[in-house]
Write a protein that holds these residues in place. Sequence first.
Motif, PDB file in Angstrom:
ATOM      1  N   SER A 177      -3.516  14.812  25.726  1.00 39.14           N
ATOM      2  CA  SER A 177      -2.697  15.239  24.796  1.00 39.14           C
ATOM      3  C   SER A 177      -1.314  14.986  24.946  1.00 39.14           C
ATOM      4  O   SER A 177      -0.907  14.982  26.185  1.00 39.14           O
TER       5      SER A 177
ATOM      6  N   GLU B 266       3.875  16.013  28.077  1.00 43.12           N
ATOM      7  CA  GLU B 266       5.308  16.666  28.210  1.00 43.12           C
ATOM      8  C   GLU B 266       5.083  17.399  29.467  1.00 43.12           C
ATOM      9  O   GLU B 266       6.294  17.525  30.273  1.00 43.12           O
TER      10      GLU B 266
ATOM     11  N   ARG C  23       1.037  17.278  24.468  1.00 43.05           N
ATOM     12  CA  ARG C  23       1.418  18.557  25.188  1.00 43.05           C
ATOM     13  C   ARG C  23       1.243  18.236  26.817  1.00 43.05           C
ATOM     14  O   ARG C  23       2.111  18.756  27.540  1.00 43.05           O
ATOM     15  N   ARG C  24       0.214  17.741  27.183  1.00 38.34           N
ATOM     16  CA  ARG C  24      -0.146  17.669  28.566  1.00 38.34           C
ATOM     17  C   ARG C  24       1.001  16.611  29.353  1.00 38.34           C
ATOM     18  O   ARG C  24       1.267  16.782  30.302  1.00 38.34           O
TER      19      ARG C  24
END
Length: 70
Positions: free
Chosen positions: A13, A18, A15-16
Amino acid sequence: MNSQPFNEPTIVSLRRLELCSRENAHRVANRLFEHKRRPVAVIRTDNPMKPFHVTDEATYGDHVEVELRA
């Protein structure tokens, strides 16, 4: 009969990505350094799901990306 599991590509993802970034590891290292007031290092790993590790333990070698010292 082959008992090896079917290897699907890992979906990562945004988010991961980041959270696993070098910039985030450096941010975490700064916060840990400010809190503990002892040397902190960002270490590069061979794990694509966790490419950087932050530690306040003694570190040596080529895998150290950044080291913060007082």
